[in-house]
Write an enzyme that holds these catalytic residues in place. Structure first.
Site, mmCIF file in Angstrom:
data_model
loop_
_atom_site.group_PDB
_atom_site.id
_atom_site.type_symbol
_atom_site.label_atom_id
_atom_site.label_comp_id
_atom_site.label_asym_id
_atom_site.label_seq_id
_atom_site.Cartn_x
_atom_site.Cartn_y
_atom_site.Cartn_z
ATOM 1 N N ASN A 162 7.719 4.005 25.236
ATOM 2 C CA ASN A 162 9.092 4.435 25.438
ATOM 3 C C ASN A 162 9.142 5.230 26.748
ATOM 4 O O ASN A 162 8.490 6.276 26.868
ATOM 5 C CB ASN A 162 9.496 5.298 24.234
ATOM 6 C CG ASN A 162 10.917 5.773 24.339
ATOM 7 O OD1 ASN A 162 11.352 6.181 25.410
ATOM 8 N ND2 ASN A 162 11.634 5.736 23.238
ATOM 9 N N HIS A 165 11.504 9.244 28.715
ATOM 10 C CA HIS A 165 11.164 10.579 29.220
ATOM 11 C C HIS A 165 11.016 10.596 30.740
ATOM 12 O O HIS A 165 11.199 11.636 31.364
ATOM 13 C CB HIS A 165 9.897 11.087 28.542
ATOM 14 C CG HIS A 165 10.034 11.048 27.049
ATOM 15 N ND1 HIS A 165 10.757 11.973 26.353
ATOM 16 C CD2 HIS A 165 9.603 10.140 26.140
ATOM 17 C CE1 HIS A 165 10.736 11.653 25.064
ATOM 18 N NE2 HIS A 165 10.045 10.540 24.917
ATOM 19 N N ARG A 173 17.513 16.109 37.951
ATOM 20 C CA ARG A 173 17.997 16.376 39.304
ATOM 21 C C ARG A 173 19.148 15.450 39.699
ATOM 22 O O ARG A 173 19.619 15.488 40.822
ATOM 23 C CB ARG A 173 16.846 16.205 40.311
ATOM 24 C CG ARG A 173 15.861 17.328 40.311
ATOM 25 C CD ARG A 173 16.502 18.552 40.932
ATOM 26 N NE ARG A 173 15.674 19.726 40.805
ATOM 27 C CZ ARG A 173 14.882 20.185 41.782
ATOM 28 N NH1 ARG A 173 14.798 19.553 42.914
ATOM 29 N NH2 ARG A 173 14.184 21.278 41.586
ATOM 30 N N HIS A 198 15.853 3.767 24.997
ATOM 31 C CA HIS A 198 16.970 4.122 24.127
ATOM 32 C C HIS A 198 18.185 4.367 25.017
ATOM 33 O O HIS A 198 18.230 5.352 25.764
ATOM 34 C CB HIS A 198 16.606 5.390 23.332
ATOM 35 C CG HIS A 198 17.628 5.778 22.318
ATOM 36 N ND1 HIS A 198 17.434 6.807 21.427
ATOM 37 C CD2 HIS A 198 18.864 5.284 22.044
ATOM 38 C CE1 HIS A 198 18.488 6.923 20.645
ATOM 39 N NE2 HIS A 198 19.365 6.022 21.003
ATOM 40 N N ARG A 200 21.444 5.751 25.148
ATOM 41 C CA ARG A 200 22.292 6.613 24.310
ATOM 42 C C ARG A 200 23.731 6.554 24.775
ATOM 43 O O ARG A 200 24.013 6.310 25.958
ATOM 44 C CB ARG A 200 21.790 8.060 24.384
ATOM 45 C CG ARG A 200 20.581 8.306 23.513
ATOM 46 C CD ARG A 200 20.156 9.753 23.602
ATOM 47 N NE ARG A 200 19.132 10.042 22.610
ATOM 48 C CZ ARG A 200 19.380 10.519 21.401
ATOM 49 N NH1 ARG A 200 20.615 10.770 21.023
ATOM 50 N NH2 ARG A 200 18.395 10.746 20.568
ATOM 51 N N ARG A 204 22.132 10.157 28.499
ATOM 52 C CA ARG A 204 21.454 11.377 28.970
ATOM 53 C C ARG A 204 20.142 11.082 29.701
ATOM 54 O O ARG A 204 19.648 11.902 30.454
ATOM 55 C CB ARG A 204 21.207 12.335 27.813
ATOM 56 C CG ARG A 204 20.142 11.855 26.856
ATOM 57 C CD ARG A 204 19.818 12.896 25.836
ATOM 58 N NE ARG A 204 20.884 13.058 24.873
ATOM 59 C CZ ARG A 204 20.698 13.594 23.666
ATOM 60 N NH1 ARG A 204 19.506 14.059 23.339
ATOM 61 N NH2 ARG A 204 21.677 13.683 22.802
ATOM 62 N N GLU A 225 16.524 0.243 22.134
ATOM 63 C CA GLU A 225 16.828 1.120 20.986
ATOM 64 C C GLU A 225 18.261 1.604 21.152
ATOM 65 O O GLU A 225 18.666 1.987 22.263
ATOM 66 C CB GLU A 225 15.841 2.279 21.064
ATOM 67 C CG GLU A 225 15.747 3.107 19.836
ATOM 68 C CD GLU A 225 14.790 4.282 20.058
ATOM 69 O OE1 GLU A 225 13.695 4.071 20.638
ATOM 70 O OE2 GLU A 225 15.149 5.394 19.671
ATOM 71 N N THR A 256 15.726 11.424 18.333
ATOM 72 C CA THR A 256 16.115 10.829 17.049
ATOM 73 C C THR A 256 15.460 11.635 15.924
ATOM 74 O O THR A 256 14.240 11.757 15.878
ATOM 75 C CB THR A 256 15.645 9.358 16.999
ATOM 76 O OG1 THR A 256 15.996 8.752 18.240
ATOM 77 C CG2 THR A 256 16.296 8.622 15.856
ATOM 78 N N GLU A 306 10.801 -0.139 11.667
ATOM 79 C CA GLU A 306 9.915 0.803 12.350
ATOM 80 C C GLU A 306 9.856 2.037 11.460
ATOM 81 O O GLU A 306 10.888 2.680 11.206
ATOM 82 C CB GLU A 306 10.436 1.162 13.741
ATOM 83 C CG GLU A 306 9.488 2.153 14.429
ATOM 84 C CD GLU A 306 9.959 2.572 15.821
ATOM 85 O OE1 GLU A 306 10.679 1.788 16.484
ATOM 86 O OE2 GLU A 306 9.620 3.696 16.228
ATOM 87 N N HIS A 346 7.232 7.650 16.464
ATOM 88 C CA HIS A 346 7.912 8.935 16.627
ATOM 89 C C HIS A 346 6.925 10.075 16.425
ATOM 90 O O HIS A 346 6.373 10.251 15.339
ATOM 91 C CB HIS A 346 9.108 9.126 15.687
ATOM 92 C CG HIS A 346 10.137 10.020 16.327
ATOM 93 N ND1 HIS A 346 9.977 11.372 16.436
ATOM 94 C CD2 HIS A 346 11.311 9.729 16.942
ATOM 95 C CE1 HIS A 346 10.999 11.895 17.073
ATOM 96 N NE2 HIS A 346 11.827 10.924 17.411
ATOM 97 N N GLY A 347 6.718 10.797 17.512
ATOM 98 C CA GLY A 347 5.873 11.996 17.460
ATOM 99 C C GLY A 347 4.379 11.713 17.530
ATOM 100 O O GLY A 347 3.581 12.651 17.497
ATOM 101 N N HIS A 369 6.761 10.310 24.183
ATOM 102 C CA HIS A 369 6.593 11.665 24.707
ATOM 103 C C HIS A 369 5.143 12.033 25.027
ATOM 104 O O HIS A 369 4.854 12.546 26.117
ATOM 105 C CB HIS A 369 7.195 12.682 23.719
ATOM 106 C CG HIS A 369 7.201 14.063 24.243
ATOM 107 N ND1 HIS A 369 6.225 14.989 23.944
ATOM 108 C CD2 HIS A 369 8.046 14.677 25.103
ATOM 109 C CE1 HIS A 369 6.480 16.108 24.571
ATOM 110 N NE2 HIS A 369 7.586 15.956 25.282
HETATM 111 N N1 PXP Z 1 10.599 5.260 17.890
HETATM 112 C C1 PXP Z 1 11.903 5.650 17.892
HETATM 113 C C2 PXP Z 1 12.857 4.903 17.030
HETATM 114 C C3 PXP Z 1 12.337 6.734 18.694
HETATM 115 O O1 PXP Z 1 13.621 7.104 18.670
HETATM 116 C C4 PXP Z 1 11.384 7.367 19.519
HETATM 117 C C5 PXP Z 1 11.834 8.500 20.409
HETATM 118 O O2 PXP Z 1 12.686 8.086 21.383
HETATM 119 C C6 PXP Z 1 10.052 6.907 19.490
HETATM 120 C C7 PXP Z 1 9.690 5.886 18.653
HETATM 121 C C8 PXP Z 1 9.005 7.532 20.335
HETATM 122 O O3 PXP Z 1 8.803 8.846 19.930
HETATM 123 P P1 PXP Z 1 7.948 9.819 20.808
HETATM 124 O O4 PXP Z 1 8.649 9.956 22.117
HETATM 125 O O5 PXP Z 1 7.919 11.082 20.013
HETATM 126 O O6 PXP Z 1 6.593 9.190 20.959
#
Ligand code: PXP
Length: 398
Positions: A162, A165, A173, A198, A200, A204, A225, A256, A306, A346-347, A369
């Site tokens: 993803n 970030h 900036r 993603h 949004r 953002r 996403e 999310t 997912e 996620h995470g 991330h």
């Molecule tokens: N999967 C989904 C559905 C998400 O919304 C995100 C965060 O944008 C991720 C995976 C990736 O999460 P992370 O950035 O914490 O690795």
């Protein structure tokens, strides 16, 4: 249900990879749709199998494999017990070693064949009944072995990255650097199997220009996403990404926060999935590891789920993490059994990914991330390769 594997054999010049055999046996149970049953596999020598062969089949000498169905010929009340057991498969390593040389196979591939053969006997196939039965069993064996070769237990878990970030840094900036499109290309060159963005509602981080360029440049797979609203559905139908992941979206959230509540939005989500299906775009639903949500996702026609790994990653201590891990493992298994393709994310970071990557039922991980954060210090190429190495190792020993 676990596959129980015991070894009554002292190998002098061979090593038995019991976890590999257990993984293959578990994949076979899934393929035969009996993963909720227990199976016991016993690896012995020629002497022990000869004794069993003589005692139970009145045949002298060793054989390669024997199957003992759980309730075969025993007290009929056994079938009333609240357990689901297929029975025992006994394999002679001595004979498997000889046969592996004869058929020019690795020992583990020969053992996999013997497990498949033994399992089919437990499921009622019997090649000794007639020629037609022999053909039926042989065909089934071949089908299972072919599917096993392409099954997730042997294919490496994919890593999709993803790159939101990167866009977040750019937007800080309001300029043009760093470019998520360039980041996506670096991730792909480092071995990522897909790119996730993603888009949004408030734009953002990822903006419309990014998804247009990514659609043209991503060589692996572009996963868009998005929230399941009218604007985003229109954009997806126009853009035609390789897949979309529907997520809940709140303006106030930093990221999310939880999985979709599929149950309470079945009708709306089913409509969105249907529109995508007609345009040839497979849909994944981002859900918590919750059987009811996964079942609902399956019912409304999602191709993928997912599974949200956030609670596992954020657990305060190891005990809590273990509990969350078990919930994810069970949910992934359930989703797989239903015929859904299973992703997770996620995470996840460099500490928490390995256990999830070792789960056979999960095809792909979506990580953002942690990789982008590490890239700030080590470079993006290195950060992707380091994560891939963790996944590869987890797949090897999982
Ligand atoms: N999967 C989904 C559905 C998400 O919304 C995100 C965060 O944008 C991720 C995976 C990736 O999460 P992370 O950035 O914490 O690795």
């Amino acid at each position: 249900m676990p596959v129980d594997l015991s070894i009554h054999y002292h190998c002098q010049d061979c090593r038995i990879h019991s976890r590999l055999l257990q993984r293959r046996a578990a994949a076979l149970l899934r393929e035969c749709r009996v993963a909720d049953h227990g199976l016991s596999i016993l690896l012995v020598d020629d002497q022990e199998i000869s004794w069993l062969n003589e005692h139970y089949r009145h045949k002298s000498g060793p054989t390669n494999v024997l199957s003992f169905p759980f309730a075969d010929g025993a007290d009929t009340s056994l079938s009333l017990l609240p357990v689901k057991e297929l029975g025992d498969i006994v394999i002679s390593i001595d004979t498997a070693l000889r046969e592996s040389k004869e058929f020019k196979l690795s020992l583990h591939d020969r053992l996999t064949w013997l497990i498949t053969h033994g399992l089919l006997h437990l499921l009622g196939y019997d090649h000794e009944l007639s020629e037609a039965d022999a053909i039926l069993m042989q065909d089934k064996e071949q089908e299972l072995l072919t599917r096993l070769q392409h099954s997730r237990s042997t294919a490496m878990t994919h890593l999709a990255i993803n790159v939101d970030h990167i866009a977040t840094i750019r937007q800080a900036r309001g300029g043009v650097e760093p470019d998520p499109v360039a980041a996506a290309a670096i991730c792909e060159m480092a071995g990522a199997s897909g790119i996730v963005v993603h888009l949004r509602e408030d734009r953002r981080h990822i903006i419309d220009r990014d998804i247009r360029l990514l659609r043209e440049t991503v060589k692996t797979k572009l996963n868009l996403e998005m929230g399941a609203n009218k604007e985003m559905i229109g954009i997806a139908l126009d853009l035609k990404p390789d897949m979309v992941t529907l997520v809940p979206e709140k303006r106030q959230e930093l990221t999310t926060e939880g999985g979709l509540d599929v149950l309470s939005q079945k009708k709306m989500l089913a409509k969105a999935i249907d529109k995508m299906r007609k345009a040839g775009i497979p849909v994944s639903l981002f859900v918590d590891p919750d059987t009811r949500q996964i079942k609902a996702a399956h019912e409304i026609g999602a191709t993928f789920v997912e599974i949200h790994t956030g609670r596992y990653c954020d657990a305060a201590d190891e005990k809590g993490r273990d509990q969350e891990f078990k919930i994810i493992a069970t949910s992934a298994e359930e989703a797989y059994q239903m015929g859904l393709r299973v992703y997770a994310g996620h995470g996840l970071n460099y500490q928490t990914t390995a256990r999830i990557a070792a789960l056979d039922t999960i095809e792909e991980l979506s990580i953002g991330h942690a990789i982008i954060a590490r890239a700030a210090f080590s470079g993006l190429d290195r950060a992707v390769r380091d994560m891939l190495a963790i996944i590869q190792e987890a797949n090897r020993i999982g």
